[in-house]
Each structure stands twice: as C-alpha cells, then as structure tokens.
Design a protein around this motif. Structure first.
Motif, PDB file in Angstrom:
ATOM      1  N   GLY A  69       9.925 -53.633 -14.829  1.00 21.87           N
ATOM      2  CA  GLY A  69       9.563 -54.590 -15.869  1.00 21.87           C
ATOM      3  C   GLY A  69      10.239 -54.295 -17.191  1.00 21.87           C
ATOM      4  N   GLY A  70       9.892 -55.075 -18.193  1.00 24.76           N
ATOM      5  CA  GLY A  70      10.479 -54.896 -19.515  1.00 24.76           C
ATOM      6  C   GLY A  70       9.790 -55.774 -20.529  1.00 24.76           C
ATOM      7  N   TRP A  71      10.086 -55.543 -21.809  1.00 21.09           N
ATOM      8  CA  TRP A  71       9.464 -56.321 -22.871  1.00 21.09           C
ATOM      9  C   TRP A  71      10.280 -56.158 -24.147  1.00 21.09           C
ATOM     10  CZ3 TRP A  71       9.064 -52.285 -25.988  1.00 21.09           C
ATOM     11  CH2 TRP A  71       8.579 -51.062 -25.507  1.00 21.09           C
TER      12      TRP A  71
ATOM     13  N   ARG B 129      10.429 -63.191 -17.412  1.00 21.23           N
ATOM     14  CA  ARG B 129      10.072 -61.986 -16.660  1.00 21.23           C
ATOM     15  C   ARG B 129      11.130 -60.909 -16.915  1.00 21.23           C
ATOM     16  NH1 ARG B 129      11.205 -63.257 -11.940  1.00 21.23           N
ATOM     17  NH2 ARG B 129       9.937 -61.794 -10.706  1.00 21.23           N
ATOM     18  N   ARG B 130      11.073 -60.296 -18.072  1.00 17.98           N
ATOM     19  CA  ARG B 130      12.090 -59.319 -18.462  1.00 17.98           C
ATOM     20  C   ARG B 130      12.101 -58.144 -17.481  1.00 17.98           C
ATOM     21  NH1 ARG B 130      13.703 -61.208 -23.164  1.00 17.98           N
ATOM     22  NH2 ARG B 130      12.194 -62.234 -24.530  1.00 17.98           N
ATOM     23  N   GLY B 131      13.307 -57.763 -17.086  1.00 19.00           N
ATOM     24  CA  GLY B 131      13.460 -56.646 -16.178  1.00 19.00           C
ATOM     25  C   GLY B 131      13.319 -56.994 -14.716  1.00 19.00           C
ATOM     26  N   ARG B 132      13.003 -58.246 -14.392  1.00 20.58           N
ATOM     27  CA  ARG B 132      12.862 -58.682 -13.003  1.00 20.58           C
ATOM     28  C   ARG B 132      14.063 -59.556 -12.646  1.00 20.58           C
ATOM     29  NH1 ARG B 132       9.451 -55.809 -10.237  1.00 20.58           N
ATOM     30  NH2 ARG B 132       8.094 -57.363  -9.255  1.00 20.58           N
TER      31      ARG B 132
ATOM     32  N   ASP C 126       4.287 -41.862 -27.606  1.00 20.14           N
ATOM     33  CA  ASP C 126       5.485 -41.314 -26.978  1.00 20.14           C
ATOM     34  C   ASP C 126       5.721 -41.983 -25.626  1.00 20.14           C
ATOM     35  OD1 ASP C 126       7.716 -39.755 -26.825  1.00 20.14           O
ATOM     36  OD2 ASP C 126       6.685 -37.881 -26.377  1.00 20.14           O
ATOM     37  N   GLU C 127       6.982 -41.970 -25.176  1.00 18.07           N
ATOM     38  CA  GLU C 127       7.380 -42.623 -23.920  1.00 18.07           C
ATOM     39  C   GLU C 127       6.898 -44.075 -23.904  1.00 18.07           C
ATOM     40  OE1 GLU C 127       9.435 -41.151 -22.048  1.00 18.07           O
ATOM     41  OE2 GLU C 127       9.249 -39.095 -22.758  1.00 18.07           O
ATOM     42  N   VAL C 128       7.101 -44.764 -25.017  1.00 18.74           N
ATOM     43  CA  VAL C 128       6.558 -46.107 -25.192  1.00 18.74           C
ATOM     44  C   VAL C 128       7.157 -47.101 -24.220  1.00 18.74           C
ATOM     45  CG1 VAL C 128       8.235 -46.808 -26.949  1.00 18.74           C
ATOM     46  CG2 VAL C 128       5.960 -47.818 -26.955  1.00 18.74           C
ATOM     47  N   GLN C 129       8.343 -46.820 -23.685  1.00 12.53           N
ATOM     48  CA  GLN C 129       9.018 -47.785 -22.812  1.00 12.53           C
ATOM     49  C   GLN C 129       8.251 -48.036 -21.515  1.00 12.53           C
ATOM     50  OE1 GLN C 129      10.319 -44.772 -23.568  1.00 12.53           O
ATOM     51  NE2 GLN C 129      10.459 -43.690 -21.624  1.00 12.53           N
ATOM     52  N   ASP C 130       7.342 -47.139 -21.136  1.00 15.96           N
ATOM     53  CA  ASP C 130       6.607 -47.314 -19.876  1.00 15.96           C
ATOM     54  C   ASP C 130       5.224 -47.927 -20.065  1.00 15.96           C
ATOM     55  OD1 ASP C 130       8.425 -46.384 -17.884  1.00 15.96           O
ATOM     56  OD2 ASP C 130       8.174 -44.374 -18.702  1.00 15.96           O
ATOM     57  N   ILE C 131       4.821 -48.167 -21.294  1.00 19.72           N
ATOM     58  CA  ILE C 131       3.506 -48.751 -21.553  1.00 19.72           C
ATOM     59  C   ILE C 131       3.572 -50.264 -21.341  1.00 19.72           C
ATOM     60  CG2 ILE C 131       1.786 -49.198 -23.365  1.00 19.72           C
ATOM     61  CD1 ILE C 131       2.337 -46.465 -24.465  1.00 19.72           C
ATOM     62  N   PRO C 132       2.630 -50.832 -20.596  1.00 19.78           N
ATOM     63  CA  PRO C 132       2.645 -52.296 -20.417  1.00 19.78           C
ATOM     64  C   PRO C 132       2.353 -53.003 -21.733  1.00 19.78           C
ATOM     65  CG  PRO C 132       0.627 -51.359 -19.530  1.00 19.78           C
ATOM     66  CD  PRO C 132       1.501 -50.194 -19.895  1.00 19.78           C
ATOM     67  N   LEU C 133       2.684 -54.276 -21.774  1.00 17.56           N
ATOM     68  CA  LEU C 133       2.544 -55.035 -23.010  1.00 17.56           C
ATOM     69  C   LEU C 133       1.100 -55.065 -23.512  1.00 17.56           C
ATOM     70  CD1 LEU C 133       4.518 -56.532 -24.837  1.00 17.56           C
ATOM     71  CD2 LEU C 133       3.964 -58.629 -23.631  1.00 17.56           C
ATOM     72  N   CYS C 134       0.132 -55.158 -22.589  1.00 16.61           N
ATOM     73  CA  CYS C 134      -1.267 -55.160 -23.029  1.00 16.61           C
ATOM     74  C   CYS C 134      -1.620 -53.844 -23.703  1.00 16.61           C
ATOM     75  CB  CYS C 134      -2.203 -55.438 -21.848  1.00 16.61           C
ATOM     76  SG  CYS C 134      -2.114 -54.242 -20.503  1.00 16.61           S
TER      77      CYS C 134
ATOM     78  N   ARG D  45      16.122 -51.892 -19.658  1.00 13.31           N
ATOM     79  CA  ARG D  45      15.426 -53.169 -19.510  1.00 13.31           C
ATOM     80  C   ARG D  45      14.379 -53.375 -20.586  1.00 13.31           C
ATOM     81  NH1 ARG D  45      18.346 -56.788 -17.068  1.00 13.31           N
ATOM     82  NH2 ARG D  45      19.343 -55.927 -15.223  1.00 13.31           N
ATOM     83  N   VAL D  46      14.321 -52.447 -21.544  1.00  9.23           N
ATOM     84  CA  VAL D  46      13.386 -52.572 -22.658  1.00  9.23           C
ATOM     85  C   VAL D  46      14.201 -52.780 -23.921  1.00  9.23           C
ATOM     86  CG1 VAL D  46      11.628 -51.418 -24.034  1.00  9.23           C
ATOM     87  CG2 VAL D  46      11.640 -51.139 -21.562  1.00  9.23           C
TER      88      VAL D  46
END
Length: 736
Positions: free
Chosen positions: A441-443, A344-347, A404-412, A481-482
């Motif tokens: 969160g994070g990935w 659970r990256r970022g948690r 753009d701003e890819v860090q906020d996009i969920p993994l799906c 966290r990304v």
C-alpha cells in the motif's frame, strides 16, 4: 591534591571531586573552576568528560530551579558546541548532561532538565551500559574544551603526555578518523554524542507545524529524533511520546534513550501504536476485544463466500486480505462510493467499479463475521481510539509526539496520531523512509491532513553501513510507494553518501538439505559476538525452520519481539517486519528463492514489496552481511538455458510478447513511468522523473504515482527511454 588546590571546599565538594579525580588515571578528564567554592551559579562547578559522555556538574545540596539549570546548560552548550567529531560531525548540544550532586545515600533521581545524584549514587555516571566514547576521543573533547573554557583548570592524577609540536588541531583529524572505526564496534555509540551539523540543526529547529525527517537507511533519522526528544524535554515540562508501528522497536529505542538522557526516565513514553491505543481505551473503560485467531477465522469465512469471483481477478488470498486491511479499513473508507473513487496508491493491479463492488462484498461479509464473533481487528482498534479521543481529549496533552517508521503506519493510524499531537509548533515529528516500507500500500501525508511543506528534512549520509555492506544493499530494486514529502524530491539508498569504508559480505545458495550445515557454519564463523548479530528471514515457515536448526546445534537465540537492546549472549532471530528500525554489527539473511511467476500486475506488486524488504534486511548490518538463498529448484530447472535472443517461448512473434521482447541497449527489462509521462526510466529516483513530478506539484497539477512496468509491456512507440538513466553509462555505473 584537592585540599591543596581548593582549601576552602566543604566536605561534599571535596569528597565528590576526590572521587572523580580517582577516575582520571583511567582516561576520564575533569575541568574544574579555578575558584571553588564558586559565587557564580550560572555555570557548572566542573565538567567531566569520559567514556559515557560530557557532564556539566553542579556540586550542591540545593538543587537549581529550572531557570538556573537552563542557564548552566546554555553556558555548557556555548563552550562545547562545534567540537569536531567523526566524518564532519560535531558534538551535539543535546548530548550534554547536567548532573547535580548532593549529600546522602539516596538513589539517582530525575528532576526536570537535570540528573540528581548523591555521593553514593555517583557511580551511575560510569555505568558500563552507557559506554560509547573511547580514550582518544575523550582526550580530543577535553583538549578542545580546555581551550574554550575560561576560568577552568584541568585536574588529573597524572597529566597526559603531550608530544612536542602537537599544539592546535593538526592531530585532531587523525584521532577522529581512528575514532570512527572504534565507534562502529557498538550500536549507536558515538552517535549519542556527535551529530552532523545538518542533524544538529534539525534537533534545534523551531517548526511551526508538523515536520518530517526522511532519508535512506542508516542516515541517522532515529538518532536525530532521540536528540530532538531530549531538546523538547528541556524546553517544556509536558509528557512526550515516541511511537511506531513496529512492535519490537520501542523497548530497544528506550534503552538507547536512557543512555542518552538518563535524567528523563519516565518523561518520555515509548510504545507501539496499537499498545498505546489498547491502554488508552482500557483507561477509559471502552470495551475492545482483539483476538488474532478469531480475526483470521472471520476473514476466512468471508473469503470462502466470495472467492469464486475474486480469484478470477487475482487468485491469492493474501492479496485480497491486504486490500481490505490496508486500502479499505486502513484508509477509514466506509462506503462503496468512496472506495470506487479513492486512488489505491501502491497497488498496481487496477480494479474497475464492478470489480471494486466484488471487493466491497468481501469487506462487508468480513465486518459481519467480526460482529458475530464480537471481536475487533487492529484497524477497528485505531478507529475506536480516534473516536474516544475526539469525544474526550487527553486531560494532559502531549507536548510532542515522535512517530518512527511512519511509512508502515496505515492512514487511519496517521489520522489518530495527528489528533493526538494536536495543532501547534513542534508537536508532531514524522520519521521514516518510503524505500523501507515492508507492508503493501501507500499514501500521501496530505491524505491524513498532515501538511509538511517547508518542514521536510532529508538526510543523505549513511553512517551505519560500511561501504561493502552498503554496496550490496544498493543492488535491490526498492520502489518508494509512500509520497514522503507530497511531491518533493527524496533520496534513494543508491544515491546516499557513504561515510564508512570496509565491511564484508558473503553469499550462499543451496537446497533445504544443505541449509542446516551452511547456517550453523555461518553463525559459528561470525566475525563479531553473537549477541551483536541477528538472523532475518521473510517467511514465518523459514523462521521456524531456522530456529529448529539453531536449537539442535546448541546455539542460543532470542526472538526479535523480545529483544530490548541488552547484551545477553544470544543470536537474535525474526522476520524482516520485526527487524525494522534495528541494527546489528553482523546480520545473516535467508531468502527463499521460490516465487510465483504469473507475470501479472499483482505479482509485480509483490516483487516490489519483496525488493523493499530485501533492502531493509540488508541495511540492518553494520559491518558484516551473510546473504543466503534457499533454492530447491531441480537441477533441470536451475540449469535451464536461456532462450535465444530472437525466440519467444510462447510461440509468438517476439515483438508481440510482453514477457520475451528484449529491451534496447541501456534499458533494463523492468523500469518505471508515471501514468501522465512519456518516458521510460531505469531508475525510480531518476532526477528528471522527480523533477517532472515536482514541477507538476508546484503548478497545481495532478502528480501521478511512479509505477513499475516491464519494457515488454510497453506498446512500441508509446514511451521513449530516458536519456539520463537509460544509457550504457548508467548501466555500467550501477553494475548492470
């Protein structure tokens, strides 16, 4: 003058050059071929240099084919490349416009790599919304180009005065430094024409697969992405996509791109991720129903059925909603076994298998509640789009996708974008900065099957924020966290180089009763136009409060979700999530000082998130930042004296108390570690911490996440302070 200089011109060429010549008394510059009409069609008939940029002009009724157009562009790029700009930047090849001017009274058209104009639409070149260079820099470009262009001559109603002894480049530096100050008066501005050599190289680079641009706030990541979109459009004829997770950003970026590349209007689609999926599914007649109120109701019912057990672990409703939204559904997890196994990256709040089973019950009930109401949530929307795309791919695939701003996009969402871009060179470009992540969160990119090793670019020079604003923003503890580059070292804002001097900041702290007067006064005293300014908050309740105050004061406002980049006389207002990717000359920020003080890991996670959001808010300001803190604590609370150094407020020996135990000299009360490391770091971007992670990655070992912790929670002897970043010298250097 035109008839005397070029007696053999036809009426079209004579009329166009005469019209352009009339602009030279206002500072525009023309370089025309000495032999017109020209027999050589591989170079422009003339170059126009002015406040809206650099134009290679072909004056003919017969539009060139793509091969000829590209030959003309190549010639222009070779002659203009490297002309110096502000702060070590140079004129970008992708900034040169090719315009073909013919007869008739039609409107401007877009034809492949060139802009088709007529005599009647020639004024489109001089449109006010495209102004971004000043008179002095226009002169610099023209004088440099005149030295480089053989077979061209300068045309002007009045030749500009030249003082003796100004030959060569001795006067260029002074003019360039002056231009930097002038350029920072407006959004984007000279960045539309000038790029740093590293940025220019990224624009033109040939990537064999997915590529990634990262870097701290203000380093020009989005500007580079726009120049690259224009570059890609000139290399192929396929459609292009610019997308992001931020609802309000695409329309603003489209406005900027239309200024950069007016000939490509319609070639590039600008939309946020959810809007693209909605349209795609609607075109395929795939039923989908997203209803925010019903989604909220479904989760509330699921929460009521499970909260008794979950509140023992963590009491807040939002924490568990985020767990379902960003970890389970955001990662596309469909079985409890996968959820138990996933990192659970970022948690920061650790959950064992039994606790995860309780969360899974919440998720399962939520899914049933959604089904009963026949609605989908936003993660369902993305998964439906991905399934439809797999079953029936696009008939005309995108030639390139920029995210753009890819860090906020969920993994799906990342997986969908990977499928959408497809395999092949130069198909997918990811742009973002993990320090600017405003959602939990994070990935890792590898989690989405997107390898970028060897194709990652890091920008390091901040051009947006003046030094005063940048210095204020650097104080925020914004943990990344990304894992942007899957183990490669990144650059934090505090390590970014500053390119601009000046800038001012003001701070205010007060109660709700004092807010109205303070906010109205701050707006009325703004040193720039209100429509070049924004108010940013972190909570919707504070947004509603501020909007009411401004409305009662007669100050017109525009919500950021409706902002498209145009000047309208209104102050922009919105939450930090809506402000992502935008910048303004002046920014007012209102922070609410009320925070939970539980001291648990979930609370640490919330504070980390707030630190990143604070950094994002502060770095939206170019020249001026007003930072207000709303503090309704009672005077007794606000003035409570600090406990004596040796006392524990919990009646414990201080060496036992994780909240009261004091760190040694040179060590901050909160710092960072990796679960596999034995060092405590003040700096999450410490060179030695990142080197250790990079070494583990290269050796094929597990790369542990960087986690935040309190020094007081460290068992004595468990960790040693890092000699590099845990020192009095480091503390002094960073203002502690």
């Amino acid at each position: 003058m035109i008839e005397r200089t070029f007696p053999s011109l036809d009426s079209l060429q004579r009329n166009v050059l005469t019209a352009l010549l009339s602009r030279t008394d206002a500072g525009w510059r023309i370089l025309a071929k000495t032999a017109l009409p020209a027999e050589d069609s591989r170079s422009a008939d003339a170059f126009l240099i002015g406040y809206t940029g650099v134009f290679a002009l072909l004056i003919t009724d017969d539009g060139p084919d793509n091969e000829t157009a590209n030959q003309i562009l190549r010639h222009a790029k070779e002659r203009f490349a490297g002309i110096p700009g502000p702060q070590g930047r140079s004129l970008a090849e992708s900034a040169i416009h090719l315009a073909v001017i013919g007869r008739g009274a039609g409107s401007a058209r877009r034809d492949g790599v060139h802009w088709s104009l007529t005599e009647s639409s020639l004024d489109r070149i001089f449109r006010r919304d495209a102004l971004h260079l000043d008179k002095r820099l226009v002169a610099i470009i023209a004088e440099q180009a005149e030295r480089r262009l053989r077979g061209y001559r300068s045309l002007a109603l009045q030749q500009p005065d030249r003082s003796p002894g100004t030959e060569g480049l001795l006067d260029v530096t002074e003019l360039i430094e002056d231009q930097l100050g002038a350029a920072q008066q407006r959004p984007f501005d000279s960045w539309l024409t000038f790029l740093h050599p590293q940025q220019n190289a990224i624009v033109k680079r040939d990537y064999s697969g997915p590529a990634r641009i990262s870097g701290p706030a203000g380093t020009g990541k989005t500007v580079v992405a726009l120049h690259r979109l224009r570059h890609l459009a000139r290399l192929n004829t396929g459609p292009l996509l610019f997308t992001t997770y931020v609802h309000s950003l695409p329309s603003v970026i489209k406005t900027a791109f239309d200024r950069l590349a007016p000939e490509l209007n319609g070639r590039v689609e600008f939309t946020n991720l959810h809007a693209w999926v909605r349209r795609f599914l609607a075109e395929r007649d795939v039923p989908v129903r997203v209803d925010r109120s019903k989604i909220d109701t479904a989760f509330s019912f699921a929460w009521m059925a499970t909260r008794e057990k979950l509140q023992v672990i963590e009491p807040t409703f939002d924490y568990w909603r985020t767990e379902v939204d960003r970890v389970i559904k955001g990662r596309g997890i469909t079985t409890l076994g996968d959820y138990v196994a996933v990192p659970r990256r970022g948690r920061l709040l650790r959950l064992d298998a039994n606790q995860k089973a309780l969360v899974w019950d919440l998720y399962s009930r939520y899914q049933r509640e959604l089904a009963e109401r026949e609605v989908h949530d936003y993660n369902d929307l993305i998964e439906l789009g991905r399934a439809e795309l797999a079953e029936r791919p696009l008939q005309t695939p995108y030639a390139g996708v920029v995210v753009d701003e890819v860090q906020d996009i969920p993994l799906c969402g990342l997986r969908l974008l990977k499928d959408l871009a497809g395999d092949g060179p130069n198909r997918l470009l990811l742009v973002g900065d993990g320090q600017q992540q405003v959602y939990p969160g994070g990935w890792r990119l590898s989690d989405a099957g997107i390898p970028v090793q060897g194709r990652g670019e890091i920008l390091r020079v901040n051009y947006r924020n003046r030094a005063g604003v940048l210095g204020f923003a650097r104080r925020f503890d914004a943990t990344n966290r990304v894992d942007d580059l899957d183990g490669a070292d990144g650059v934090a804002l505090r390590a970014a180089e500053s390119a601009s001097e000046g800038g001012a900041t003001e701070t205010w702290r007060g109660t709700s009763g004092e807010l109205s007067d303070a906010l109205v006064e701050a707006v009325r005293k703004l040193p720039v136009r209100r429509d070049h300014s924004a108010l940013i908050v972190f909570h919707h309740k504070d947004l509603r409060r501020c909007a009411d105050i401004l409305r009662q004061a007669g100050i017109p406002t525009l919500a950021l979700e409706h902002y498209a980049g145009a000047a309208d006389g209104k102050l922009k207002i919105g939450t930090v999530q809506r402000a992502k990717g935008l910048d303004f000359e002046a920014v007012l920020v209102l922070e609410n000082a009320h925070e939970s003080v539980t001291g648990g890991q979930a609370e640490e996670e919330r504070r980390e998130l707030r630190g990143r959001q604070h950094l994002v808010a502060a770095t939206r300001a170019r020249d001026f930042l007003w930072w207000g803190v709303l503090d309704d604590s009672t005077p007794k609370q606000a003035e409570k004296p600090t406990e004596a150094e040796g006392d524990c407020i919990h009646d414990m020996p201080i060496s036992w108390c994780s909240l009261c135990r004091r760190p040694p000299p040179g060590v901050l009360s909160h710092g960072y570690r990796t679960s596999g490391g034995n060092a405590y770091h003040n700096d999450p971007d410490c060179t030695w911490l990142r080197k250790g992670q990079g070494r583990a990655h290269r050796q094929g070992k597990n790369v542990h996440d960087v986690t935040r912790l309190a020094w007081g929670s460290v068992t004595p002897g468990e960790l040693e302070p890092c000699e590099f970043c845990c020192s009095p010298e480091w503390m002094k250097r960073h203002g502690h």
